[in-house]
Design a protein around this motif. Structure first.
Motif, PDB file in Angstrom:
ATOM      1  N   LEU A 167      -7.784  15.219  -5.710  1.00 13.27           N
ATOM      2  CA  LEU A 167      -7.181  14.983  -4.398  1.00 13.27           C
ATOM      3  C   LEU A 167      -6.254  13.769  -4.394  1.00 13.27           C
ATOM      4  O   LEU A 167      -5.293  13.716  -3.625  1.00 13.27           O
ATOM      5  CB  LEU A 167      -8.278  14.790  -3.333  1.00 13.27           C
ATOM      6  CG  LEU A 167      -9.102  16.033  -2.996  1.00 13.27           C
ATOM      7  CD1 LEU A 167     -10.366  15.666  -2.222  1.00 13.27           C
ATOM      8  CD2 LEU A 167      -8.270  17.015  -2.174  1.00 13.27           C
ATOM      9  N   GLY A 168      -6.557  12.782  -5.246  1.00 13.67           N
ATOM     10  CA  GLY A 168      -5.790  11.534  -5.203  1.00 13.67           C
ATOM     11  C   GLY A 168      -4.679  11.423  -6.238  1.00 13.67           C
ATOM     12  O   GLY A 168      -3.824  10.525  -6.139  1.00 13.67           O
ATOM     13  N   ALA A 169      -4.682  12.316  -7.207  1.00 17.12           N
ATOM     14  CA  ALA A 169      -3.784  12.169  -8.363  1.00 17.12           C
ATOM     15  C   ALA A 169      -2.313  12.006  -7.998  1.00 17.12           C
ATOM     16  O   ALA A 169      -1.587  11.248  -8.655  1.00 17.12           O
ATOM     17  CB  ALA A 169      -3.962  13.353  -9.302  1.00 17.12           C
ATOM     18  N   GLY A 170      -1.871  12.678  -6.950  1.00 20.10           N
ATOM     19  CA  GLY A 170      -0.450  12.621  -6.591  1.00 20.10           C
ATOM     20  C   GLY A 170      -0.042  11.327  -5.908  1.00 20.10           C
ATOM     21  O   GLY A 170       1.147  11.118  -5.632  1.00 20.10           O
ATOM     22  N   GLY A 171      -0.991  10.456  -5.608  1.00 19.14           N
ATOM     23  CA  GLY A 171      -0.686   9.214  -4.905  1.00 19.14           C
ATOM     24  C   GLY A 171      -0.547   9.460  -3.413  1.00 19.14           C
ATOM     25  O   GLY A 171      -0.756  10.568  -2.926  1.00 19.14           O
TER      26      GLY A 171
ATOM     27  N   MET B 299      10.227   5.715  -1.892  1.00 18.61           N
ATOM     28  CA  MET B 299       9.268   4.703  -2.289  1.00 18.61           C
ATOM     29  C   MET B 299       8.071   5.350  -2.985  1.00 18.61           C
ATOM     30  O   MET B 299       7.623   6.405  -2.540  1.00 18.61           O
ATOM     31  CB  MET B 299       8.807   3.935  -1.060  1.00 18.61           C
ATOM     32  CG  MET B 299       8.504   2.515  -1.421  1.00 18.61           C
ATOM     33  SD  MET B 299       8.091   1.381  -0.073  1.00 18.61           S
ATOM     34  CE  MET B 299       8.889   1.954   1.374  1.00 18.61           C
ATOM     35  N   LYS B 300       7.581   4.713  -4.053  1.00 19.96           N
ATOM     36  CA  LYS B 300       6.453   5.283  -4.795  1.00 19.96           C
ATOM     37  C   LYS B 300       5.221   5.412  -3.901  1.00 19.96           C
ATOM     38  O   LYS B 300       4.901   4.497  -3.137  1.00 19.96           O
ATOM     39  CB  LYS B 300       6.132   4.378  -5.993  1.00 19.96           C
ATOM     40  CG  LYS B 300       5.073   4.972  -6.898  1.00 19.96           C
ATOM     41  CD  LYS B 300       4.597   3.982  -7.958  1.00 19.96           C
ATOM     42  CE  LYS B 300       3.355   4.509  -8.641  1.00 19.96           C
ATOM     43  NZ  LYS B 300       2.571   3.489  -9.314  1.00 19.96           N
ATOM     44  N   LYS B 301       4.556   6.557  -4.018  1.00 17.51           N
ATOM     45  CA  LYS B 301       3.341   6.756  -3.218  1.00 17.51           C
ATOM     46  C   LYS B 301       2.163   6.179  -3.987  1.00 17.51           C
ATOM     47  O   LYS B 301       1.862   6.623  -5.095  1.00 17.51           O
ATOM     48  CB  LYS B 301       3.148   8.252  -2.944  1.00 17.51           C
ATOM     49  CG  LYS B 301       4.117   8.753  -1.889  1.00 17.51           C
ATOM     50  CD  LYS B 301       3.832  10.204  -1.563  1.00 17.51           C
ATOM     51  CE  LYS B 301       4.436  10.598  -0.246  1.00 17.51           C
ATOM     52  NZ  LYS B 301       3.565  10.417   0.905  1.00 17.51           N
ATOM     53  N   LEU B 302       1.540   5.203  -3.398  1.00 20.98           N
ATOM     54  CA  LEU B 302       0.511   4.439  -4.103  1.00 20.98           C
ATOM     55  C   LEU B 302      -0.877   5.064  -4.031  1.00 20.98           C
ATOM     56  O   LEU B 302      -1.172   5.846  -3.129  1.00 20.98           O
ATOM     57  CB  LEU B 302       0.415   3.032  -3.507  1.00 20.98           C
ATOM     58  CG  LEU B 302       1.712   2.230  -3.378  1.00 20.98           C
ATOM     59  CD1 LEU B 302       1.435   0.902  -2.676  1.00 20.98           C
ATOM     60  CD2 LEU B 302       2.338   1.988  -4.755  1.00 20.98           C
ATOM     61  N   ILE B 303      -1.696   4.669  -4.997  1.00 21.99           N
ATOM     62  CA  ILE B 303      -3.134   4.956  -4.917  1.00 21.99           C
ATOM     63  C   ILE B 303      -3.793   3.627  -4.550  1.00 21.99           C
ATOM     64  O   ILE B 303      -3.642   2.628  -5.274  1.00 21.99           O
ATOM     65  CB  ILE B 303      -3.690   5.475  -6.261  1.00 21.99           C
ATOM     66  CG1 ILE B 303      -3.056   6.823  -6.616  1.00 21.99           C
ATOM     67  CG2 ILE B 303      -5.217   5.591  -6.193  1.00 21.99           C
ATOM     68  CD1 ILE B 303      -3.525   7.410  -7.939  1.00 21.99           C
ATOM     69  N   ILE B 304      -4.461   3.606  -3.397  1.00 20.03           N
ATOM     70  CA  ILE B 304      -5.100   2.378  -2.923  1.00 20.03           C
ATOM     71  C   ILE B 304      -6.615   2.574  -2.905  1.00 20.03           C
ATOM     72  O   ILE B 304      -7.122   3.536  -2.317  1.00 20.03           O
ATOM     73  CB  ILE B 304      -4.585   1.997  -1.518  1.00 20.03           C
ATOM     74  CG1 ILE B 304      -3.064   1.778  -1.571  1.00 20.03           C
ATOM     75  CG2 ILE B 304      -5.298   0.756  -0.992  1.00 20.03           C
ATOM     76  CD1 ILE B 304      -2.423   1.452  -0.231  1.00 20.03           C
TER      77      ILE B 304
END
Ligand code: DC
Length: 228
Positions: A118-122, A1-6
Motif C-alpha cells: 500500500l505504501g510503496a508508491g509514496g 514534487m516527490k511523494k514521500l513515505i512518512i
C-alpha cells in the motif's frame, strides 16, 4: 514534487492517529493506520474462536481475511471482509488481545507485506510501532513520538469517557503500561525508535504544537532534497 513515505511510530496514546490523519490530509496523502490492521486480525480471531497463542490458526486467518480502508463522511473506516468494524476494533478487550496477536511473527509478516504494498508508491503517512525500523527503514521522514504513561493514560481516559464508556483512570493508565510492556518486550519487531527518527515528546505539547514541528521537519526534508 516527490511523494514521500512518512513514518510515525510511538507507544499507544501518544497522539499518532490524530496527527497522522491531519498530516496526511493536509499533504493530500494516504493515511495508513497499521494498528487498525492488527486490531482487525484480533477481532477476526475472536469471532472465529481462535486463541491468540495459536500461531498456525492466526497465519491461516491472515491469508483468508480481507482488511479494507475507506474514508466516509470525513472519517476513516476499517472493514473486515466488507463489514464495517471501525468501532468493534476499539474496545478495551480487543486492545489487549491485539497486543498478543501482534506478537505473532506470521501475523506481522502478513501485515507488513500488505503495508509495503500500500505504501510503496509514496504519498503516504503510516503510523504504527515498527514503520521506521521494519516496514519502511528507508522512509523519507521518520517521527518517533513519546509522552509519559500518565499523560497517555489520561488522554485515553478522557477519549473513552467522551464516548460514554465507563472507565477508571488508574486502570486506564495501568492498561497503557501493560500494552507498552507487551509492545516493547516482544521478540519480533518490538517498539523501538529508528536511529534516524526525529523524536518529539508530546507530554507538554498540544496537537497544533506537534503538527507545527512535524510540518517543519517535512519542509526541511523537501528543502534539502531540492538542493541535492
Ligand atoms: O496503535 P494501536 O493502539 O491501534 O495499536 C494496536 C496494537 O497493535 C498495539 O498493541 C500495538 C500493535 N501494533 C504493532 O504491533 N505494530 C504496528 N505497526 C501497529 C500496532
Amino acid at each position: 514534487m516527490k511523494k514521500l513515505i512518512i513514518a510515525i511510530d510511538g507507544p499507544s496514546g501518544v497522539g499518532k492517529s490524530t496527527l497522522s490523519k491531519i498530516l496526511s490530509h493536509e499533504l493530500g496523502y494516504l493515511n495508513l493506520d497499521t494498528g487498525a490492521m492488527y486490531r482487525t486480525v484480533a477481532l477476526a480471531a475472536t469471532r472465529r474462536g481462535i486463541d491468540a497463542g495459536d500461531y498456525a490458526a492466526l497465519q491461516a486467518l491472515c491469508d483468508e481475511i480481507v482488511i479494507g480502508f475507506a474514508r466516509k463522511d470525513g472519517t476513516e473506516h476499517v472493514f473486515l471482509n466488507g463489514d464495517d468494524v471501525s468501532s468493534a476494533i476499539r474496545t478495551p478487550e480487543i486492545s489487549l488481545l491485539t497486543a498478543a496477536v501482534a506478537a505473532c511473527p506470521d501475523v506481522r509478516e502478513a501485515m507488513v507485506a500488505r503495508q509495503r504494498e500500500l505504501g510503496a508508491g509514496g504519498g503516504v503517512v503510516l503510523e504504527g510501532r515498527d514503520i521506521g525500523t521494519v516496514v519502511f527503514p528507508d522512509a523519507d521522514v521518520k517521527f518517533f513520538l513519546k509522552a509519559s504513561a500518565e499523560v497517555r493514560g489520561q488522554r485515553r481516559f478522557l477519549e473513552l469517557r467522551a464516548k460514554g464508556v465507563d472507565v477508571d483512570l488508574a486502570r486506564t493508565i495501568a492498561e497503557v503500561e501493560a500494552r507498552d510492556s507487551a509492545d516493547t518486550n516482544r521478540t519480533t519487531s518490538p517498539l523501538r525508535k529508528a536511529d534516524d527518527a526525529v523524536v518529539i515528546d508530546t507530554t507538554e505539547l498540544d496537537i497544533p504544537q506537534v503538527l507545527e514541528r512535524m510540518f517543519a521537519v517535512v519542509a526541511d526534508h523537501r528543502g534539502r532534497a531540492q538542493q541535492e
